[in-house]
Design an enzyme around this catalytic site. Sequence first.
Site, PDB file in Angstrom:
ATOM      1  N   LYS A  78       0.936  -1.093   0.158  1.00 53.46           N
ATOM      2  CA  LYS A  78       0.103   0.135  -0.002  1.00 53.46           C
ATOM      3  C   LYS A  78       1.013   1.178   0.066  1.00 53.46           C
ATOM      4  O   LYS A  78       1.809   1.185   0.889  1.00 53.46           O
ATOM      5  CB  LYS A  78      -0.944   0.080   1.278  1.00 53.46           C
ATOM      6  CG  LYS A  78      -1.703   1.249   1.099  1.00 53.46           C
ATOM      7  CD  LYS A  78      -2.880   1.065   2.623  1.00 53.46           C
ATOM      8  CE  LYS A  78      -4.098   2.010   2.551  1.00 53.46           C
ATOM      9  NZ  LYS A  78      -4.561   2.053   3.774  1.00 53.46           N
ATOM     10  N   SER A 153      -9.487   2.056   2.992  1.00 53.70           N
ATOM     11  CA  SER A 153      -8.855   2.861   2.138  1.00 53.70           C
ATOM     12  C   SER A 153      -7.664   2.080   1.235  1.00 53.70           C
ATOM     13  O   SER A 153      -7.085   2.339   0.375  1.00 53.70           O
ATOM     14  CB  SER A 153      -7.970   3.892   2.929  1.00 53.70           C
ATOM     15  OG  SER A 153      -7.056   3.213   3.774  1.00 53.70           O
ATOM     16  N   SER A 177      -9.713  -0.339   7.042  1.00 49.69           N
ATOM     17  CA  SER A 177      -9.349  -0.284   5.611  1.00 49.69           C
ATOM     18  C   SER A 177      -8.739  -1.477   5.225  1.00 49.69           C
ATOM     19  O   SER A 177      -8.365  -1.501   3.997  1.00 49.69           O
ATOM     20  CB  SER A 177      -8.298   0.835   5.738  1.00 49.69           C
ATOM     21  OG  SER A 177      -9.166   1.878   5.360  1.00 49.69           O
TER      22      SER A 177
HETATM   23  N1  GLN Z   1     -13.179   4.543   6.315  1.00 49.02           N
HETATM   24  C1  GLN Z   1     -12.592   4.509   7.504  1.00 49.02           C
HETATM   25  C2  GLN Z   1     -11.750   6.112   7.546  1.00 49.02           C
HETATM   26  O1  GLN Z   1     -11.985   6.811   6.728  1.00 49.02           O
HETATM   27  C3  GLN Z   1     -11.266   3.982   7.891  1.00 49.02           C
HETATM   28  C4  GLN Z   1      -9.994   4.143   6.961  1.00 49.02           C
HETATM   29  C5  GLN Z   1      -8.913   3.350   7.469  1.00 49.02           C
HETATM   30  O2  GLN Z   1      -9.053   2.356   8.144  1.00 49.02           O
HETATM   31  N2  GLN Z   1      -7.754   3.773   7.152  1.00 49.02           N
HETATM   32  O3  GLN Z   1     -11.488   6.692   8.486  1.00 49.02           O
END
Ligand code: GLN
Length: 490
Positions: A78, A153, A177
Amino acid sequence: MDIYNKSVVELSKLLNKKKVSSLEMTDYFINRIKSFDSKLNSFITIDEDHARKQAKIADELIANNKNNLLTGIPIAHKDLFSTKGMLTTCASKMLENYTPPFDATIVNKLNEAGMVNIGKTNMDEFAMGSSNESSYFGVVKNPWDLKKVPGGSSGGSASAVAARLIPIATGSDTGGSIRQPASFCGLTGLKPTYGSVSRYGMIAYASSLDQGGPIATSAEDCALLFNKIKGYDKNDPTSNFNTDQDEVKLALKKQDTKNITIGIPKEYFSKDLDRNISDIIYQSIEVFKKLGFNFKEISLPDHDYTIPAYYIIASAEASSNLSRYDGVKFGHRCDKPKNLEDLYLRTRKEGFGKEVKKRIMIGAYALSSGYYDEYYMKALKIRRIIRDNFINAFKDVDYIFAPTCPSTAFDLGEKSSDALEMYLSDIYTTPVNLAGLPAISIPVGFSNNMPVGMQIIGNYFTEANILSIAHLFQEETGWHNRIPEDFDHE
Ligand code: GLN
């Protein structure tokens, strides 16, 4: 060479038996990315030279019997894991041209294991999002249906693994995410206990919640990777010593299922959950019952406070973490600043996207004097209550099963104009981060041709057990081996 559909464990056997070299395997996956990724946009950077160099080293290790099960296997990281000499953008204009001078601990450990890093995967900008629509480098698509989001994400990692453009990838999970995109793309994703994997070199979003981990096709492959990346790191004071077990062996160990009780939290199966998903989860519970597991309904109260508490805490930490992007030290710098204030203001205005700016503003507001007690302190108290509720539940049951998401992957654009709707898609994943617990999402079926995921949540540092429970299920069912039709060929 028909190897795109093989798991890491199977690819490793091929390398070991010298049926294929790491260099051939690396070229094979690079070519696959080149032929298919224009449909998905799952990669930000592909570094062929770097990959081939690592593959040659891996082939030497294999020739000299100095290899382990991951040596020579291609991986993608990532794009928030710092990679020495390789662009690391966090999918932001702010870091569009940033090349770190060091490797994140996760990357370093996997390099040392002899893995081949092919490149960096697309993501929501600074890991903020649930749909991979906030990347500066464009949206990522779901290989099961190109009109749908892959989740976020870590959407690039999930999309790439689901299309078998890469056998395994890393992700990070602040509020879901790893698990949510794994669920949307029919994959297995492990969010480790907070502290069991070093965060050093992983670009920070919300430091008390962030945790790196694997996205793969099977629990067995997740176990292999987790085994290599876990453990104490002197560069991350929050990393933990308590992770010495060998997850690979444990994951394959037969469980004494008759003595294991699994809790089903009634709050997670309420009206917010798509009926089809609930039915599919109950069908997979039947598979677990046949394996001998016992089930019990439990309650995890205060569930409704999770999303507000999570978004206040995550935004507060983000506003603090992202203050370092000021145009002075690294990253984007605006052209010809008039003075210091102009430098800060224009750099941040130009460098950050809309979602990131929104989070910074929410966070700064929640932390400002006068509102600190009203929002931030309250959110911390809720966090403690949510953690305590899990700890109480684990006095009664050994593991908890829950849906990963309230729906399957939604359409591109469907939720991007409604922040609340988008945030609510994290309703079943964020409690685990607030409590710091480990959880795995595994594919358990399909609803309207889109994959459905289910979480197995364990007590602190029980990764080996939740991996082995997931593995038992995957030995009985074939959901994790399904490949989206458009990508199920050479
Ligand atoms: N969707 C969540 C956020 O926007 C989680 C994102 C993540 O786990 N990096 O914060």
